[in-house]
Design an enzyme around this catalytic site. Sequence first.
Site, PDB file in Angstrom:
ATOM      1  N   LEU A   1       0.817  -1.209   0.000  1.00 15.08           N
ATOM      2  CA  LEU A   1       0.000   0.000   0.000  1.00 15.08           C
ATOM      3  C   LEU A   1       0.851   1.260   0.000  1.00 15.08           C
ATOM      4  O   LEU A   1       0.458   2.284  -0.578  1.00 15.08           O
ATOM      5  CB  LEU A   1      -0.940  -0.007   1.208  1.00 15.08           C
ATOM      6  CG  LEU A   1      -1.970  -1.138   1.255  1.00 15.08           C
ATOM      7  CD1 LEU A   1      -2.811  -1.042   2.514  1.00 15.08           C
ATOM      8  CD2 LEU A   1      -2.847  -1.121   0.016  1.00 15.08           C
TER       9      LEU A   1
ATOM     10  N   VAL B   1      11.152   2.619  11.689  1.00 11.37           N
ATOM     11  CA  VAL B   1      10.195   3.568  12.256  1.00 11.37           C
ATOM     12  C   VAL B   1      10.198   3.574  13.780  1.00 11.37           C
ATOM     13  O   VAL B   1       9.692   4.524  14.400  1.00 11.37           O
ATOM     14  CB  VAL B   1       8.772   3.309  11.731  1.00 11.37           C
ATOM     15  CG1 VAL B   1       8.695   3.566  10.234  1.00 11.37           C
ATOM     16  CG2 VAL B   1       8.295   1.889  12.055  1.00 11.37           C
TER      17      VAL B   1
ATOM     18  N   CYS C   1       2.445   3.678   6.460  1.00 16.41           N
ATOM     19  CA  CYS C   1       2.051   2.361   5.938  1.00 16.41           C
ATOM     20  C   CYS C   1       2.950   1.237   6.433  1.00 16.41           C
ATOM     21  O   CYS C   1       2.640   0.063   6.193  1.00 16.41           O
ATOM     22  CB  CYS C   1       2.074   2.371   4.408  1.00 16.41           C
ATOM     23  SG  CYS C   1       0.826   3.411   3.638  1.00 16.41           S
TER      24      CYS C   1
ATOM     25  N   TYR D   1      -1.705  -8.458  15.849  1.00 20.65           N
ATOM     26  CA  TYR D   1      -2.014  -7.565  14.737  1.00 20.65           C
ATOM     27  C   TYR D   1      -3.261  -6.733  15.027  1.00 20.65           C
ATOM     28  O   TYR D   1      -3.274  -5.511  14.827  1.00 20.65           O
ATOM     29  CB  TYR D   1      -2.214  -8.392  13.469  1.00 20.65           C
ATOM     30  CG  TYR D   1      -2.454  -7.570  12.221  1.00 20.65           C
ATOM     31  CD1 TYR D   1      -1.454  -6.762  11.694  1.00 20.65           C
ATOM     32  CD2 TYR D   1      -3.687  -7.620  11.571  1.00 20.65           C
ATOM     33  CE1 TYR D   1      -1.671  -6.023  10.545  1.00 20.65           C
ATOM     34  CE2 TYR D   1      -3.909  -6.883  10.417  1.00 20.65           C
ATOM     35  CZ  TYR D   1      -2.901  -6.080   9.916  1.00 20.65           C
ATOM     36  OH  TYR D   1      -3.124  -5.337   8.777  1.00 20.65           O
TER      37      TYR D   1
ATOM     38  N   LYS E   1      -3.547  -2.590  15.413  1.00 17.84           N
ATOM     39  CA  LYS E   1      -4.389  -1.783  14.529  1.00 17.84           C
ATOM     40  C   LYS E   1      -5.542  -1.130  15.299  1.00 17.84           C
ATOM     41  O   LYS E   1      -5.951  -0.007  14.982  1.00 17.84           O
ATOM     42  CB  LYS E   1      -4.935  -2.653  13.391  1.00 17.84           C
ATOM     43  CG  LYS E   1      -3.837  -3.168  12.459  1.00 17.84           C
ATOM     44  CD  LYS E   1      -2.995  -2.037  11.880  1.00 17.84           C
ATOM     45  CE  LYS E   1      -1.990  -2.522  10.869  1.00 17.84           C
ATOM     46  NZ  LYS E   1      -1.188  -1.436  10.257  1.00 17.84           N
TER      47      LYS E   1
ATOM     48  N   THR F   1      -2.487  -6.637  -2.718  1.00 15.61           N
ATOM     49  CA  THR F   1      -1.057  -6.346  -2.728  1.00 15.61           C
ATOM     50  C   THR F   1      -0.313  -7.552  -3.311  1.00 15.61           C
ATOM     51  O   THR F   1      -0.859  -8.665  -3.361  1.00 15.61           O
ATOM     52  CB  THR F   1      -0.553  -6.069  -1.306  1.00 15.61           C
ATOM     53  OG1 THR F   1      -0.831  -7.213  -0.490  1.00 15.61           O
ATOM     54  CG2 THR F   1      -1.253  -4.849  -0.706  1.00 15.61           C
TER      55      THR F   1
END
Length: 258
Positions: A17, A61, A87, A164, A168, A199
């Site tokens: 993405l 990051v 992303c 996960y 999120k 993707t």
Amino acid sequence: MELSGSTAIVTGGCSGLGHATAIALREAGLNVALFDMNDEVGSTRVNELGAEHTLFCQVDVRDEKQVQSAIDEVKARFGDIHLCVNCAGIAPAKRLLDKEGNAAPLDAFQNTIDINLVGSFNVARLVAQAMASQPTQGEANERGLIINTASVAGYEGQIGQTAYAASKGGIIGLTLPMARDLAPLGIRVNTIAPGIMGTPMLLAMPDKVQDALVSNVQFPKRLGLPEEFGKLVKHMMDNAYLNGETIRLDGALRMPPK
């Protein structure tokens, strides 16, 4: 906010993405800085998108110094930063207890939270700091926009998605308070929660796996297109009244337990 001539940072910008977003933004006339770990692919992406208006920075990051150094490099190259799209992320799958009854390893859970949630927050806070000193622009007197990437798993996590889904769900929870924190500075914050997107990683799966995923999508009955994610990013930038919101991009999908 004007798209053409503005500057954007896209984390995870070399694949999936993030890559689709970078393409959409370059086509709209933005300078784009790709923050990613993959140095080899980064050089390729710069050439593909146009070296004059594209910058690659090798960035973890989670690392404050690396992120700040990369932001400084972007400002030195392109000037003010108007958009940040987070992303970068991972999507591991692991049940809370395995078939033998052993608990899932704690470090795997922590790593997912660190990359997906803490990493997004780390980049957002440092980009916001840079944006805060910039002049405003447009009728809305905006300084910038931060877009984080959640997932439908943040609402309907499936079996094996504890880490996960938690990461999120945390991003969804960040959206409104972060927008409220930054509102006095003219900086907006939104989140996109994509469903099953086409993707390269997902398209590499067997057809029967893809068909099973698509079966729960209402309409259009297909995988989401990465370029549709990029279109929503551009709309969020263009629409100044869209703030503090998480938008599902999922064809009315609601995920089953598995």
